[in-house]
Write a protein that holds these residues in place. Structure first.
Motif, short mmCIF file in Angstrom:
data_model
loop_
_atom_site.label_atom_id
_atom_site.label_comp_id
_atom_site.label_asym_id
_atom_site.label_seq_id
_atom_site.Cartn_x
_atom_site.Cartn_y
_atom_site.Cartn_z
N SER A 199 0.82 -1.22 -0.08
CA SER A 199 0.00 0.00 0.07
C SER A 199 0.84 1.36 0.07
CB SER A 199 -0.93 -0.02 1.14
OG SER A 199 -0.16 0.25 2.04
N ASN A 200 2.04 1.22 0.82
CA ASN A 200 2.71 2.64 0.87
C ASN A 200 3.50 2.66 -0.59
OD1 ASN A 200 5.77 2.17 1.81
ND2 ASN A 200 4.66 0.59 1.95
N ILE A 201 3.74 1.56 -1.14
CA ILE A 201 4.68 1.61 -2.54
C ILE A 201 3.65 1.94 -3.37
CG2 ILE A 201 6.03 0.44 -4.09
CD1 ILE A 201 6.95 -1.13 -1.81
N VAL A 202 2.44 1.56 -3.80
CA VAL A 202 1.72 1.82 -4.58
C VAL A 202 1.11 3.38 -4.58
CG1 VAL A 202 -0.80 1.20 -5.59
CG2 VAL A 202 1.03 -0.54 -4.85
N SER A 203 0.77 3.68 -3.32
CA SER A 203 -0.04 5.02 -3.09
C SER A 203 1.34 6.04 -3.66
CB SER A 203 -0.08 5.39 -1.82
OG SER A 203 0.79 5.19 -0.90
N TYR A 204 2.43 5.84 -3.19
CA TYR A 204 3.65 6.67 -3.73
C TYR A 204 3.92 6.64 -5.31
CZ TYR A 204 8.34 8.33 -4.34
OH TYR A 204 9.50 9.21 -4.54
N GLY A 205 3.69 5.63 -5.72
CA GLY A 205 3.64 5.61 -7.39
C GLY A 205 2.43 6.38 -8.06
N GLN A 206 1.40 6.09 -7.32
CA GLN A 206 0.03 6.55 -8.12
C GLN A 206 0.14 8.34 -7.69
OE1 GLN A 206 -1.57 5.24 -10.02
NE2 GLN A 206 -0.67 3.14 -9.57
N VAL A 207 0.59 8.65 -6.57
CA VAL A 207 0.57 10.12 -6.45
C VAL A 207 1.94 10.73 -7.22
CG1 VAL A 207 1.22 12.02 -4.51
CG2 VAL A 207 -0.25 10.08 -4.01
N ARG A 208 2.84 10.04 -7.37
CA ARG A 208 3.80 10.61 -8.22
C ARG A 208 3.48 10.65 -9.89
NH1 ARG A 208 7.43 8.57 -11.96
NH2 ARG A 208 9.42 9.32 -12.03
N ASN A 209 2.49 9.61 -10.12
CA ASN A 209 2.07 9.45 -11.60
C ASN A 209 1.07 10.78 -11.83
OD1 ASN A 209 3.42 7.20 -12.12
ND2 ASN A 209 1.80 5.72 -11.94
N ILE A 210 0.35 11.19 -10.76
CA ILE A 210 -0.76 12.23 -11.14
C ILE A 210 0.22 13.61 -10.83
CG2 ILE A 210 -2.60 10.85 -10.65
CD1 ILE A 210 -3.01 12.19 -8.07
N SER A 211 1.43 13.49 -10.11
CA SER A 211 1.94 14.91 -9.78
C SER A 211 2.50 15.60 -11.30
CB SER A 211 3.32 14.85 -9.05
OG SER A 211 4.06 15.70 -8.86
N ARG A 212 2.37 16.90 -11.09
CA ARG A 212 2.63 17.62 -12.16
C ARG A 212 4.59 17.58 -12.50
NH1 ARG A 212 -0.21 23.04 -10.83
NH2 ARG A 212 -2.26 22.34 -11.37
N ASN A 213 5.25 17.31 -11.56
CA ASN A 213 6.68 17.06 -11.56
C ASN A 213 7.11 15.65 -11.27
OD1 ASN A 213 7.10 19.93 -12.38
ND2 ASN A 213 6.26 20.17 -10.01
N PRO A 214 6.74 14.56 -11.63
CA PRO A 214 7.03 13.31 -11.26
C PRO A 214 8.52 13.10 -11.22
CG PRO A 214 6.28 13.28 -13.37
CD PRO A 214 6.01 14.52 -13.06
N GLU A 215 9.21 13.90 -12.20
CA GLU A 215 10.80 13.54 -12.05
C GLU A 215 11.44 13.91 -10.99
OE1 GLU A 215 9.01 15.60 -14.19
OE2 GLU A 215 10.00 17.41 -13.74
N THR A 216 10.77 14.89 -10.14
CA THR A 216 11.35 15.54 -8.87
C THR A 216 11.25 14.51 -7.90
OG1 THR A 216 9.74 16.71 -8.34
CG2 THR A 216 11.65 17.74 -9.73
N VAL B 272 7.70 17.08 -1.24
CA VAL B 272 6.70 16.99 0.00
C VAL B 272 5.59 15.95 -0.26
CG1 VAL B 272 4.83 18.07 1.52
CG2 VAL B 272 7.12 19.20 0.68
N GLU B 273 4.95 15.67 -1.53
CA GLU B 273 4.10 14.92 -1.58
C GLU B 273 4.51 13.39 -1.67
OE1 GLU B 273 5.15 17.44 -3.55
OE2 GLU B 273 3.65 17.38 -5.67
N GLY B 274 5.78 13.23 -2.00
CA GLY B 274 6.39 11.98 -1.92
C GLY B 274 6.26 11.45 -0.73
N LEU B 275 6.48 12.46 0.53
CA LEU B 275 6.45 11.85 1.92
C LEU B 275 5.11 11.64 2.46
CD1 LEU B 275 7.93 11.39 4.57
CD2 LEU B 275 7.94 13.65 4.97
N ILE B 276 4.10 12.62 1.87
CA ILE B 276 2.87 12.63 2.44
C ILE B 276 2.07 11.20 1.73
CG2 ILE B 276 0.48 13.62 1.81
CD1 ILE B 276 1.80 16.22 1.79
N ALA B 277 2.47 10.77 0.69
CA ALA B 277 1.53 9.64 0.01
C ALA B 277 1.68 8.33 0.97
CB ALA B 277 2.04 9.45 -1.24
N PRO B 278 3.21 8.01 1.35
CA PRO B 278 3.15 6.74 1.91
C PRO B 278 2.78 6.80 3.41
CG PRO B 278 5.65 7.72 1.71
CD PRO B 278 4.29 8.47 0.73
#
Lengths: 149, 499
Positions: B275-292, B298-304
């Motif tokens: 769950s923590n890995i998938v949510s990280y990946g999904q939030v990354r996918n919908i982020s405007r700056n996934p490459e960062t 901050v979103e990368g920490l919030i998600a998991p």
């Protein structure tokens, strides 16, 4: 031609995937499909990357090797790990891990004996105290069975 | 419902329940920071104490400890890159870079608030959905579990970093490691070389503490860095406040990750690691700056952080509604029900609705208490990031080695963890993806036996005859191809815009 540093790791991957592919042949048929599904593309991708990196080496791209000073520290680290494992085998987990903490801190931090002793006491209390006495884990006592099973 | 909710509230606010909640939280925080000891182990350690307790007091004690271990794991992951269990892996990916940037206090604040919000969202979903979702849980069979793992594997591509080919090799290496051990369906031994230690396969905690904690220490030590924090951290409560507000700014990430966490929790056998890995990946996918992502987003920490606690609410749904444990920890909780003379299942909601609501409230209150303690202590905990690397390295290696040992109670795990540490160092050096390897290992262990079972039960027709499985499969395909399609559409539009 200076070989690109990553090539050595690529060769290791090739060996691992190749050996796993050969090993999969000895599994019962019902347990073979997934190993093939994993090892064949793994082998192919590793081979492709190896060739790419060899071509890069030939073209004179930066070799991407670890600088000598960093490499010396990598050797120190690996030797410390080997030392820790040897100590654990010899005198068991509680004392072995604590002695590793002392030795590593003393040799590398240049902070003197008291800081190293502090790290050693922390290690001993963590393994023998927390895991051994509080949580009742069966600790490995080494060949002499010191403070363990 | 309201009447039962109020009854549940009065049970939780009884003095004995409050004291046991506080005690459970404190014990959970202590147990949770030790690598190898996660929420499951905390419950296993504390369960013998509940024989003399009433149900509300017992669950305050157990769930307090369990919820606290989740945030305790976040603390070590953010500050030292040491995830004590699989549920904290993704926290390291952006939490630790924040610490390296001198923003450790802020990161702990982000983690604390995300935990509370995630727990409340998970608890709310649990509250409203038990009657509705108990039918859904019975529809989850091996084909659906296989498809969920396939959905997770699509993340390998997005977490590959700069090089897709290296990411794919890492994922395949992880899948190969998942093959080690006894095949659950056929019983065949694979890649064990006759060594009993390998019969159970590669232990996830050993791999994680090796690759992250030991691997990172090798990297810091060999580069001659002075401390974890590259920039001197600001150690004041203002930073805590800034961190606390970030999850409100990125509320969409909190909601999205919490929903994923809860849904993953509902599926029995999937667990918090995914769950923590998938949510990280999904939030990354919908982020405007996934490459960062991976550099301290901050979103990368919030998600998991939101997701791994929200899944606790989700895991309670099959446990309470059907008596089917959603994961390892809920399996132990299930035995706690038995000890207390309660029978979880459909009758539980009818006969003990007040206790069910009390459990929901305990999860919510425990998260607040845990996060409050975390916020107060954040300033002091962040000092760890300024300790000289030469002193921190042996301490973390001792810590990680003990954690690897605790996870399997086998001394060989220490050697294996050290080996994975070296592998992690080499992989990072040449830009191979550690997250992809871990995803491969975790999902391979789920995908393989479930594919076997699905084919045995339904044949390969399960791919298109089972609606949920088909839906998950389509979602996986969309995730894989959407970025490419979006890129193509953008490229087509671009010339038109230019002209």
């Amino acid at each position: 031609m200076r070989i690109h540093g990553e090539v050595y790791f690529n060769v290791l991957l090739l060996v691992v995937f190749g050996a796993a592919l050969i090993g999969a042949a000895s599994f019962p048929p019902a347990a073979q499909s997934f190993p093939y599904f994993v090892t064949v593309p793994g082998l192919a991708l590793s081979l492709w990357l190896t060739i790419q990196n060899l071509l890069k080496s030939r073209a004179g791209a930066p070799d991407n090797k670890v600088p000598p000073e960093q490499m010396r520290r990598v050797y120190i680290m690996v030797a410390s790990f080997a030392g820790m494992v040897a100590l654990i085998v010899l005198v068991g987990m509680p004392i072995g891990i604590a002695l590793f903490g002392f030795g590593f801190t003393y040799l590398n931090s240049k902070r003197g004996i008291w800081v190293s002793a502090g790290v050693m006491v922390f290690g001993f209390l963590l393994v023998w105290g927390l895991f051994g006495q509080v949580l009742h884990f069966m600790l490995y006592g080494g060949v002499f069975g010191i403070l363990g099973i | 419902m309201l009447h039962m909710l109020l009854q549940g509230l009065s049970m939780v606010l009884a003095p004995a329940a409050i004291w046991h909640l506080v005690l459970g939280v404190l014990l959970g925080l202590v147990i949770g920071v030790v690598p190898g000891l996660g929420g499951t182990q905390a419950l296993a350690i504390l369960i013998p104490f509940i024989y003399v307790m009433s149900p509300a007091v017992a669950f305050s004690f157990l769930l307090g400890a369990h919820v606290a271990t989740q945030y305790a794991g976040s603390i070590t992951s953010i500050l030292m890159n040491v995830p004590p269990s699989g549920t904290n892996i993704a926290t390291c990916w952006d939490g630790y870079p924040l610490s390296r940037q001198g923003r450790a206090v802020e990161a702990l604040g982000i983690g604390a608030t995300s935990n509370v919000l995630g727990a409340w969202i998970g608890a709310f979903i649990l509250l409203v959905s038990i009657p509705v979702l108990k039918g859904l849980v019975t529809l989850i069979q091996p084909p659906e579990l296989f498809m969920v793992s396939m959905l997770g594997l699509t993340l390998v591509a997005s977490l590959s970093g700069k090089s897709l080919i290296r990411g794919l090799i890492s994922g395949l290496l992880g899948l190969m490691l998942s093959l080690v051990g006894q095949d659950l369906v056929t019983g065949a031994e694979r890649y064990t070389f006759g060594i009993p230690y390998l019969f159970d396969g590669v232990d996830i905690v050993t791999l994680v503490v090796g690759m992250y904690a030991i691997g990172e220490m090798i990297r810091l030590f060999t580069r001659g860095e002075r401390s974890i924090a590259e920039v001197k951290p600001v150690l004041d409560y203002k930073q805590v406040g800034i961190g606390m507000l970030q999850p409100f700014r990125y509320w969409w990430a909190v909601v999205y990750a919490s929903l994923i966490g809860t849904l993953m929790g509902i599926v029995p056998g999937v667990g918090g690691t995914i769950s923590n890995i998938v949510s990280y990946g999904q939030v990354r996918n919908i982020s405007r700056n996934p490459e960062t992502f991976g550099t301290g987003r901050v979103e990368g920490l919030i998600a998991p952080e939101s997701s791994h606690i929200a899944k606790e609410g989700g895991q309670m749904i099959p446990t309470l509604a059907l008596g089917v444990p959603g994961g390892d920890a809920t399996a132990i909780l299930l035995s706690a029900f038995m000890i207390l003379g309660l029978q979880p299942g459909p009758t539980m909601i009818e006969q003990h609705a007040n206790l069910v609501y009390a459990i929901v409230l305990i999860i919510a209150f425990a998260s607040i208490l845990t996060s409050a303690i975390g916020l107060v202590s954040a300033r002091f905990l962040a000092v760890i990031t300024t300790v000289p690397v030469a002193i921190l390295t042996p301490v973390i290696i001792m810590f990680a080695s003990s954690g690897a040992f605790a996870s399997t109670t086998n001394v060989l795990s220490i050697v294996v963890a050290l080996g994975f540490g070296v592998l992690g160092y080499v992989m990072r050096r040449y830009q191979y993806s550690e997250p992809a390897l871990i995803i491969g290992l975790i999902l391979g262990k789920i995908a393989q036996p479930n594919l076997h079972l699905a084919v045995m039960l339904y044949g390969y027709q399960f791919l298109w005859t089972r609606p949920i499985s088909l839906g998950i499969g389509i979602a996986a395909l969309i995730i894989v191809f959407l970025p490419t399609i979006t890129k193509l559409v953008k490229n087509r539009r671009a010339p038109g815009v230019a002209s």
